[in-house]
Design a protein around this motif. Structure first.
Motif, PDB file in Angstrom:
ATOM      1  N   ASP A  29       0.809  -1.212   0.000  1.00 15.92           N
ATOM      2  CA  ASP A  29       0.000   0.000   0.000  1.00 15.92           C
ATOM      3  C   ASP A  29       0.843   1.262   0.000  1.00 15.92           C
ATOM      4  O   ASP A  29       1.949   1.297   0.523  1.00 15.92           O
ATOM      5  CB  ASP A  29      -0.851   0.058   1.277  1.00 15.92           C
ATOM      6  N   LEU A  30       0.251   2.295  -0.566  1.00 18.62           N
ATOM      7  CA  LEU A  30       0.510   3.685  -0.176  1.00 18.62           C
ATOM      8  C   LEU A  30      -0.883   4.292  -0.017  1.00 18.62           C
ATOM      9  O   LEU A  30      -1.286   5.201  -0.743  1.00 18.62           O
ATOM     10  CB  LEU A  30       1.347   4.433  -1.222  1.00 18.62           C
ATOM     11  N   GLY A  31      -1.639   3.715   0.919  1.00 22.28           N
ATOM     12  CA  GLY A  31      -3.058   3.983   1.028  1.00 22.28           C
ATOM     13  C   GLY A  31      -3.381   5.384   1.522  1.00 22.28           C
ATOM     14  O   GLY A  31      -2.773   5.884   2.476  1.00 22.28           O
ATOM     15  N   TRP A  32      -4.369   6.001   0.894  1.00 16.59           N
ATOM     16  CA  TRP A  32      -4.799   7.349   1.226  1.00 16.59           C
ATOM     17  C   TRP A  32      -5.244   7.446   2.682  1.00 16.59           C
ATOM     18  O   TRP A  32      -4.909   8.398   3.388  1.00 16.59           O
ATOM     19  CB  TRP A  32      -5.916   7.761   0.279  1.00 16.59           C
ATOM     20  N   TYR A  61       9.278  -1.178  -5.616  1.00 19.20           N
ATOM     21  CA  TYR A  61       8.061  -1.093  -4.808  1.00 19.20           C
ATOM     22  C   TYR A  61       6.882  -0.823  -5.735  1.00 19.20           C
ATOM     23  O   TYR A  61       6.766   0.264  -6.304  1.00 19.20           O
ATOM     24  CB  TYR A  61       8.215   0.041  -3.805  1.00 19.20           C
ATOM     25  N   LEU A  62       6.014  -1.821  -5.927  1.00 20.85           N
ATOM     26  CA  LEU A  62       4.770  -1.610  -6.651  1.00 20.85           C
ATOM     27  C   LEU A  62       3.748  -1.094  -5.652  1.00 20.85           C
ATOM     28  O   LEU A  62       3.322  -1.807  -4.749  1.00 20.85           O
ATOM     29  CB  LEU A  62       4.278  -2.909  -7.301  1.00 20.85           C
ATOM     30  N   ALA A  63       3.344   0.165  -5.812  1.00 20.39           N
ATOM     31  CA  ALA A  63       2.478   0.830  -4.846  1.00 20.39           C
ATOM     32  C   ALA A  63       1.025   0.735  -5.275  1.00 20.39           C
ATOM     33  O   ALA A  63       0.688   1.015  -6.430  1.00 20.39           O
ATOM     34  CB  ALA A  63       2.875   2.296  -4.711  1.00 20.39           C
ATOM     35  N   VAL A  64       0.154   0.337  -4.347  1.00 18.80           N
ATOM     36  CA  VAL A  64      -1.285   0.314  -4.597  1.00 18.80           C
ATOM     37  C   VAL A  64      -1.872   1.623  -4.069  1.00 18.80           C
ATOM     38  O   VAL A  64      -1.766   1.919  -2.872  1.00 18.80           O
ATOM     39  CB  VAL A  64      -1.955  -0.887  -3.919  1.00 18.80           C
ATOM     40  N   LEU A  65      -2.476   2.390  -4.952  1.00 19.43           N
ATOM     41  CA  LEU A  65      -3.117   3.654  -4.585  1.00 19.43           C
ATOM     42  C   LEU A  65      -4.605   3.386  -4.380  1.00 19.43           C
ATOM     43  O   LEU A  65      -5.346   3.158  -5.346  1.00 19.43           O
ATOM     44  CB  LEU A  65      -2.899   4.704  -5.677  1.00 19.43           C
ATOM     45  N   HIS A  66      -5.029   3.390  -3.118  1.00 19.84           N
ATOM     46  CA  HIS A  66      -6.434   3.088  -2.809  1.00 19.84           C
ATOM     47  C   HIS A  66      -6.742   3.457  -1.361  1.00 19.84           C
ATOM     48  O   HIS A  66      -5.943   4.074  -0.688  1.00 19.84           O
ATOM     49  CB  HIS A  66      -6.747   1.610  -3.089  1.00 19.84           C
ATOM     50  N   GLU A 106       6.251   2.354 -10.046  1.00 22.71           N
ATOM     51  CA  GLU A 106       5.088   1.610 -10.512  1.00 22.71           C
ATOM     52  C   GLU A 106       3.913   1.824  -9.561  1.00 22.71           C
ATOM     53  O   GLU A 106       4.070   1.668  -8.338  1.00 22.71           O
ATOM     54  CB  GLU A 106       5.402   0.112 -10.624  1.00 22.71           C
ATOM     55  N   TYR A 107       2.746   2.139 -10.132  1.00 22.69           N
ATOM     56  CA  TYR A 107       1.563   2.458  -9.329  1.00 22.69           C
ATOM     57  C   TYR A 107       0.349   1.708  -9.862  1.00 22.69           C
ATOM     58  O   TYR A 107       0.011   1.812 -11.046  1.00 22.69           O
ATOM     59  CB  TYR A 107       1.298   3.971  -9.338  1.00 22.69           C
ATOM     60  N   GLU A 108      -0.301   0.976  -8.977  1.00 17.14           N
ATOM     61  CA  GLU A 108      -1.493   0.201  -9.315  1.00 17.14           C
ATOM     62  C   GLU A 108      -2.718   0.949  -8.769  1.00 17.14           C
ATOM     63  O   GLU A 108      -2.789   1.235  -7.572  1.00 17.14           O
ATOM     64  CB  GLU A 108      -1.377  -1.190  -8.691  1.00 17.14           C
ATOM     65  N   ILE A 109      -3.657   1.258  -9.655  1.00 14.10           N
ATOM     66  CA  ILE A 109      -4.778   2.119  -9.279  1.00 14.10           C
ATOM     67  C   ILE A 109      -5.934   1.265  -8.755  1.00 14.10           C
ATOM     68  O   ILE A 109      -6.858   0.897  -9.483  1.00 14.10           O
ATOM     69  CB  ILE A 109      -5.233   3.003 -10.457  1.00 14.10           C
TER      70      ILE A 109
END
Length: 306
Positions: A29-32, A61-66, A106-109
């Motif tokens: 995560d890089l969760g909001w 680091y593949l970051a999940v933005l959610h 890298e960012y996964e939406i």
């Protein structure tokens, strides 16, 4: 590989083990809801050290933005979009502006956006208009300002066999019909196979091939599909034996990487998160909860190269 979040007190040892297995990425995560717990106050320190640990161990680091904070959407659930979509754009902008210079490229939406989540079960229309477009606008703005390239992964779709949700093919078709083309650089897919072996699983074969065909029909045939989660539990309900999990590693990688559309495959997860006899979610690791290796760990290590 997963399990390397800020709240993991054994993160240093887990990172060493992941690096020793030749892992290229971690996905986390890089969760909001964690980063902006109150409006305008950014808590970068929570994830900064995880990102630094990742690069120090030679990984990406593949970051999940959610995960939307309650203050932004009235507390409807962490996947309910904010009433003001500019807040989502700002979260994606601020996060990428901070972490891209630290090496997060890298960012996964979103994560499994077609499955039921608190606040929203997305279809292709809602995802594109209320999540993908606002977030990508923020990501691209940040990348332009810091003058560094990013890779955006769209959708993070998952099979609906066990949970229900929106059919992934309809989801992707509707997403393209509502302007998704050009917004992502690769598609994310979770090819979990359930009780089937990868060679015969629809989720590992015909379904992602159909997703690739939808992409090609919309001018995105050159883009890859990344398998950003895959694994099998060795405990809890419907467990596989540790020996069969080890065999699955070879079968999954062999099957997935034979596809012309195949991007990277991410194993879920690094280490078991607990020892429950009923919760299978705690048993997807290549390592047991105490850090000892399951038979799958040396198999994966032998197959991965950097």
């Amino acid at each position: 590989m997963g399990g390397l979040q800020p709240w993991n007190t054994r993160r240093a040892a887990d990172f060493r083990t992941a690096a020793a297995a030749n892992s290229t990425w971690i996905r986390s995560d890089l969760g909001w809801e964690y980063l902006e717990q109150t409006p305008g106050s950014w808590k970068w320190s929570l994830f900064d050290q995880v990102v630094k640990d990742t690069t120090a161990n030679g990984m990406r680091y593949l970051a999940v933005l959610h995960t939307v904070p309650a203050w932004a959407n009235g507390g409807v659930g962490d996947y309910g979009p904010p009433s003001d979509l500019s807040l989502l754009t700002n979260y994606c902008y601020q996060t990428v502006k901070h972490y891209l210079p630290m090496g997060v490229r890298e960012y996964e939406i979103g994560n499994e956006v077609n499955l039921p989540h608190p606040g929203m079960t997305y279809d292709g229309v809602n995802y594109t208009t209320r999540y993908l477009k606002p977030c990508v606008a923020g990501v691209r703005k940040a990348a332009a300002e810091v003058k560094m390239p990013v890779t955006i992964l769209g959708a993070s779709l998952a099979p609906t066999d066990w949970t229900g949700g929106t059919d992934p093919l309809k989801f992707l078709t509707d997403a393209y019909a509502n302007g998704a083309r050009g917004l992502f650089d690769a598609l994310a897919w979770h090819p979990y196979t359930g009780a089937d072996w990868p060679a015969i699983s629809r989720n590992m074969n015909s379904l992602p091939a159909s997703l690739a065909a939808v992409m090609a029909a919309n001018g995105d045939g050159a883009k890859k599909i990344w398998a950003t989660e895959f694994g099998q539990a060795t405990g809890g309900t419907y467990p596989w034996s540790e020996q069969d999990q080890a065999k699955l590693v070879t079968a999954a990688l062999t099957t997935w990487y034979s596809k012309p559309f195949a991007g990277p495959l991410f194993w879920y997860s690094a280490r078991d998160s607990g020892n429950s006899t009923t919760d299978r979610e705690q048993h997807f690791g290549l390592l047991r909860n105490d850090g000892s290796q399951k038979p799958s760990y040396p198999v994966l290590k032998s197959l991965l190269t950097r």
